[in-house]
Structure formats: C-alpha cells, structure tokens
Design a protein around this motif. Structure first.
Motif, PDB file in Angstrom:
ATOM      1  N   ALA A 147       6.064  14.704  25.852  1.00 26.17           N
ATOM      2  CA  ALA A 147       6.869  14.208  26.979  1.00 26.17           C
ATOM      3  C   ALA A 147       6.863  15.153  28.180  1.00 26.17           C
ATOM      4  N   GLN A 194       5.657  13.924  31.815  1.00 30.14           N
ATOM      5  CA  GLN A 194       6.568  13.989  32.953  1.00 30.14           C
ATOM      6  C   GLN A 194       5.940  14.760  34.117  1.00 30.14           C
ATOM      7  N   LEU A 240      11.558   8.037  32.201  1.00 29.35           N
ATOM      8  CA  LEU A 240      11.139   9.055  31.238  1.00 29.35           C
ATOM      9  C   LEU A 240      12.339   9.672  30.533  1.00 29.35           C
ATOM     10  N   THR A 255      13.062   9.611  26.474  1.00 25.38           N
ATOM     11  CA  THR A 255      13.203  10.891  25.780  1.00 25.38           C
ATOM     12  C   THR A 255      14.576  11.024  25.149  1.00 25.38           C
TER      13      THR A 255
END
Length: 342
Positions: free
Chosen positions: A70, A74, A90, A94
């Motif tokens: 992640a 990002q 995002l 997450t």
C-alpha cells in the motif's frame, strides 16, 4: 466548458467514487460503521467453527499483500493522480483491511491469553489498536496523517497477520510462526526504510527510527514468552494421578509424599488448527529444579488433542509447591498448573 460537460467527461468510476466521497462527507459516521461491522462480522464467524475460521483466514490473507504494498501504491498514485479523492480511497481500503486483520486476530489472541501479566498486556495492545482503527477522527488524526506512524501501524498489523493467519493458511507450526512473523516485520522495516527516513525532519529522529527498527524485533524475540500462542486453545487441563483411555482421573492439588510412587500426571486437551502438528513442552519446576518433557499434538480435534506428561521420579526433598508450565518450543505459555507435595 460548463460543469455538466466537465462531469460527463469524467470517467464513470471516478464520478461514482466522487459521489461516494460526497456521501461520506455528509455522513462521517458511515465509514467507521461499515468497517467496524465488517471487523466484528469476522470475529463472530471465526467463533462459529473451524471451516468458517479457515475461510475468514483466507479472506484476511488475501488482503495482507495490500498492506505490504500500500505505501508504494500510494506513492505511485500520488504522482499520477494527486487529488483528495485518490488519497481518501486508498486510506479507506487500507483502514478497512487493518480493521479486518485486527478484529480477525482478536478471538485467537483472547482465546490463547492466560492469566499472565505479560500476555494480558499484549492482548490489551491488540484490542486498543483494533479500537483505534475504528474511530475515524482518532485514526485520521494520529495514524493516517503521520507517514511515520502510519508505516509503524502498517508494520504492526502485518506482523500480527503473519503471527495469527499464517499457521491456519499454510499449516505452519507455531514455533515457526513467530520467527516467520518477525522475519516479515524486519523485511517490512528494511523495504520501507528509505520512505521512513524521508518522512522524518532531522538526523536525530532518523537515528532513533533506525534504532527502533533494530531494537523492536529483538525486544519481541526476548519477550516472546509474553505473546499468546494464537491459534492454540486449552480445552481442559489438570493435575491428576491416574489416566485411563485418554480420560484423566480426578484433579488433585495436594499430594502426600507417600503417594508420589504412583506418579503425577499433567494432563491437557489442546485445540489446534486443522492440519497443524504442534510440539509442546511440559516444564516441571520445583524450587531451583527444572525438568522439560516434550509431546506432540495434532490439530483438527474439536474437543482438543489429549496429551499428558507423567513424572515418576521425585527428589527426596519433594515437599513444597510444584508448577507445570505447558509451553510452545519458543516459551509461549499455554497453561500453568500447580500442585503441592506435603
């Protein structure tokens, strides 16, 4: 170009995502409610049975790679699509996966926690982390807004997932699960180190962060006895002096010295995930004397795999308090039994 034409030129998915974001801004309680409900749904399903637990483990495991990549996704998307919508989407994914992994792990951590101060403190940290992940204002202010804290929280969730989920998904014995989880945590710190150092404002904080990356895995290993053996749960345990066809006799807590020639039995019935063969250590302790006897259990028995350790040789000064700790090979406490010789 008027606003209607501009809206029409937007991609289909982006228009609907923008509408979803606008809805969240009007109802800020919706996101934590959805995530909190999903987390507790996992908690309930895991407690309903072995098959559902395995299914939820696989679902949790499917989201685990996202947590590992992640930060890099990002970073990539922030350059390609640097807008609030991308960042919010995002963070939503997450945060939801962190909640899922934390709440998925909770029943296993709680079920394995003994009346031991270290294990209780560890279980409390998991509960606190799970609650923080569901309280949007606190999460956004303390976790998501700080790159370094976000990476640390990411690392904690990934480590916990490896500790709890891996044994069920790949039939990994718990004595290997803790080293494997630590290996993943160390790899996480190494991979994200450049980004972590860039997020820190001065050299002093960078040095402290590197020191933390080195010391935290070492501290976890040294304090591993305080980590509950998630995935194993003691269904029954007692001290007795007889056993017939895997059925223990009456529990005893006081034994006369004259009766020691019959031997003393530490009996346990321990439930382990299906397909997992687990080594156990029975540690008999009296004053400064320690004797360790090993046994192996096989997972999948709903009532628990029955095993025991029988001690028949006692010293002449056997009077006093005895303790039998049932441990994993890494020293994680599963059960502590007591008896007294008079």
């Amino acid at each position: 170009m008027d606003s209607a034409a501009a809206d029409a030129s937007e991609p289909y998915w982006k228009r609907h995502l923008a509408a979803f974001v606008a809805q969240l801004e009007r109802m800020p309680w919706l996101l934590p409610l959805i995530s909190f409900g999903w987390g507790w749904l996992s908690f309930v399903l895991v407690k309903r049975g072995e098959d559902l637990a395995r299914l939820m483990a696989l679902l949790a495991f499917a989201g685990w790679p996202w947590l590992l990549i992640a930060p890099f996704i990002q970073k990539y998307l922030s350059k390609r699509a640097p807008d609030k919508l991308t960042e919010l989407a995002l963070n939503f994914v997450t945060q939801s996966l962190q909640q899922e992994l934390l709440f998925f792990s909770l029943p296993f951590i709680i079920g394995a926690t003994q009346l031991d101060a270290g294990q209780i403190i560890f279980a409390a940290t998991v509960i606190i982390a799970a609650l923080i992940s569901t309280i949007d204002p606190l999460y956004n202010r303390r976790i998501a807004s700080s790159p370094i804290v976000n990476l640390a929280f990411h690392g904690y969730c990934s480590w916990l997932a490896a500790l709890v989920v891996l044994p069920m998904v790949v039939h990994l014995p718990l004595e290997r699960a803790l080293p494997a989880a630590l290996a993943f945590a160390i790899a996480w710190f190494v991979i994200t180190l450049p980004r972590s150092l860039r997020a820190l404002p001065n050299t002093r904080q960078r040095v402290l962060w590197i020191a933390a990356c080195l010391s935290i895995p070492a501290a976890i290993w040294l304090l591993r006895g305080n980590i509950p053996a998630a995935g194993l749960s003691v269904r029954e345990a007692r001290i007795t002096q007889s056993i017939t066809d895997l059925t223990p006799g009456d529990p005893v807590d006081t034994i006369n010295s004259a009766d020691l020639d019959r031997g003393v039995i530490a009996f346990t019935a321990i439930h382990a995930p299906m397909g997992v063969a687990q080594l156990l250590i029975f540690e008999w302790r009296h004053q400064d004397s320690v004797e360790r006897i090993s046994a192996v259990i096989q997972g999948g028995n709903h009532s628990g795999w029955r095993t025991w350790s029988r001690k028949q040789r006692f010293p002449q000064d056997a009077q006093g308090d005895w303790t039998v700790d049932v441990l994993t090979p890494q020293g994680q406490l599963l059960k502590r039994l007591h008896f007294r010789v008079q």
